[in-house]
Each structure stands twice: as C-alpha cells, then as structure tokens.
Design a protein around this motif. Sequence first.
Motif, PDB file in Angstrom:
ATOM      1  N   ALA A   2       4.382  -1.489   2.401  1.00 50.59           N
ATOM      2  CA  ALA A   2       4.738  -0.196   3.001  1.00 50.59           C
ATOM      3  C   ALA A   2       5.064   0.825   1.917  1.00 50.59           C
ATOM      4  N   ARG A   3       5.777   0.392   0.891  1.00 48.41           N
ATOM      5  CA  ARG A   3       6.103   1.310  -0.207  1.00 48.41           C
ATOM      6  C   ARG A   3       4.833   1.762  -0.925  1.00 48.41           C
ATOM      7  N   GLU A   4       3.919   0.838  -1.103  1.00 55.16           N
ATOM      8  CA  GLU A   4       2.671   1.169  -1.787  1.00 55.16           C
ATOM      9  C   GLU A   4       1.853   2.183  -0.969  1.00 55.16           C
ATOM     10  N   LEU A   5       1.813   2.008   0.349  1.00 57.97           N
ATOM     11  CA  LEU A   5       1.117   2.973   1.202  1.00 57.97           C
ATOM     12  C   LEU A   5       1.805   4.332   1.140  1.00 57.97           C
ATOM     13  N   ARG A   6       3.138   4.323   1.200  1.00 55.87           N
ATOM     14  CA  ARG A   6       3.893   5.575   1.096  1.00 55.87           C
ATOM     15  C   ARG A   6       3.606   6.261  -0.233  1.00 55.87           C
ATOM     16  N   ASP A   7       3.636   5.499  -1.302  1.00 56.01           N
ATOM     17  CA  ASP A   7       3.381   6.067  -2.628  1.00 56.01           C
ATOM     18  C   ASP A   7       1.973   6.655  -2.726  1.00 56.01           C
ATOM     19  N   THR A   8       1.004   5.998  -2.082  1.00 58.33           N
ATOM     20  CA  THR A   8      -0.367   6.501  -2.086  1.00 58.33           C
ATOM     21  C   THR A   8      -0.457   7.813  -1.309  1.00 58.33           C
ATOM     22  N   LEU A   9       0.239   7.906  -0.184  1.00 61.87           N
ATOM     23  CA  LEU A   9       0.265   9.156   0.579  1.00 61.87           C
ATOM     24  C   LEU A   9       0.891  10.284  -0.229  1.00 61.87           C
ATOM     25  N   ILE A  10       1.985   9.993  -0.892  1.00 59.41           N
ATOM     26  CA  ILE A  10       2.659  10.997  -1.721  1.00 59.41           C
ATOM     27  C   ILE A  10       1.759  11.406  -2.883  1.00 59.41           C
ATOM     28  N   MET A  40      -7.845   6.729  -4.700  1.00 54.03           N
ATOM     29  CA  MET A  40      -7.003   6.357  -3.558  1.00 54.03           C
ATOM     30  C   MET A  40      -7.127   4.864  -3.281  1.00 54.03           C
ATOM     31  N   LYS A  41      -5.992   4.216  -3.100  1.00 57.64           N
ATOM     32  CA  LYS A  41      -5.971   2.783  -2.801  1.00 57.64           C
ATOM     33  C   LYS A  41      -6.354   2.536  -1.349  1.00 57.64           C
ATOM     34  N   TYR A  42      -6.844   1.351  -1.096  1.00 58.10           N
ATOM     35  CA  TYR A  42      -7.151   0.881   0.251  1.00 58.10           C
ATOM     36  C   TYR A  42      -8.141   1.777   0.990  1.00 58.10           C
ATOM     37  N   ASN A  43      -8.931   2.540   0.255  1.00 54.82           N
ATOM     38  CA  ASN A  43      -9.924   3.424   0.861  1.00 54.82           C
ATOM     39  C   ASN A  43      -9.272   4.407   1.839  1.00 54.82           C
ATOM     40  N   MET A  44      -8.044   4.814   1.543  1.00 59.06           N
ATOM     41  CA  MET A  44      -7.279   5.678   2.438  1.00 59.06           C
ATOM     42  C   MET A  44      -7.901   7.061   2.599  1.00 59.06           C
ATOM     43  N   LEU A  47      -9.690   7.503   5.971  1.00 63.21           N
ATOM     44  CA  LEU A  47      -8.966   7.286   7.217  1.00 63.21           C
ATOM     45  C   LEU A  47      -8.543   8.606   7.863  1.00 63.21           C
ATOM     46  N   GLY A  48      -8.825   8.723   9.150  1.00 57.45           N
ATOM     47  CA  GLY A  48      -8.500   9.936   9.883  1.00 57.45           C
ATOM     48  C   GLY A  48      -7.018  10.242   9.933  1.00 57.45           C
ATOM     49  N   TRP A  49      -6.170   9.203  10.061  1.00 61.38           N
ATOM     50  CA  TRP A  49      -4.731   9.471  10.162  1.00 61.38           C
ATOM     51  C   TRP A  49      -4.172   9.998   8.846  1.00 61.38           C
ATOM     52  N   VAL A  50      -4.782   9.615   7.736  1.00 61.56           N
ATOM     53  CA  VAL A  50      -4.356  10.132   6.433  1.00 61.56           C
ATOM     54  C   VAL A  50      -4.754  11.603   6.325  1.00 61.56           C
ATOM     55  N   HIS A  51      -5.976  11.907   6.736  1.00 63.84           N
ATOM     56  CA  HIS A  51      -6.451  13.293   6.747  1.00 63.84           C
ATOM     57  C   HIS A  51      -5.542  14.151   7.627  1.00 63.84           C
TER      58      HIS A  51
END
Length: 113
Positions: A2-10, A40-44, A47-51
């Motif tokens: 979860a932290r890694e996903l958060r960090d990628t979003l930031i 971007m990690k995990y091919n984020m 992803l539509g929700w990231v956009h």
Amino acid sequence: MARELRDTLIYGSNIIKEFSSSDMDIDEYKKLQKYFDDNMKYNMNKLGWVHKYYHMIYPDVIDDFHSAKWQRNGLICCGITPVKEDNLYEMAGYFRLIANRCGLPINYITAVP
C-alpha cells in the motif's frame, strides 16, 4: 505494498506538477506519457482510476475521460486520430489543446462529444 502504491501516486503527481504549465503543448504531453511509461510501477499509467486521481488534482491539465476508448472516441469526434490507442496522458494533451484554443475548461470540451 500500500505504501509503495501511495508513493507511486505521489511520484506521478509530482511529475505532472513539474510538467504542467499554461503553455504546455502536445509534445510536453508526449514526454509526460513516455516518462510515465518508463517509470511508473505496476503499469499504473494505464489504469483509469489513476488517471481519475490525477484529474481530480490537476483538472486543468488532465482530462476527465478515464478510459482510453472514450478519449479516442472523443478525439475522433473532434477530428483528431490518436497514434496510439492507450496513451491516456498524451490524449489528455489533445483535449487541453482544444480547450485552450476555445478558451474553455477541459471538462466543457469532454462534455460535447
């Protein structure tokens, strides 16, 4: 994780902030897309929700179509055929270009098609 996903979003948000400016043209959006594709990690970046998340933070930079199919259809309705069908951020640049030329917010342009 979860932290890694958060960090990628930031991380992505900070990149958009660095790229965004009032005179950002389509070439800058292509660079943004390439940067996201390469980093971007995990091919984020696909992803539509990231956009959508980035649109909520930067509504004047990122369009509110969070599906590449909707973006592509909207651009075709405006007379623009995107080269690649899955480049969410590059296609966002075309919507911003149209919005800037019309002197309107991006979400006004995306509501038309």
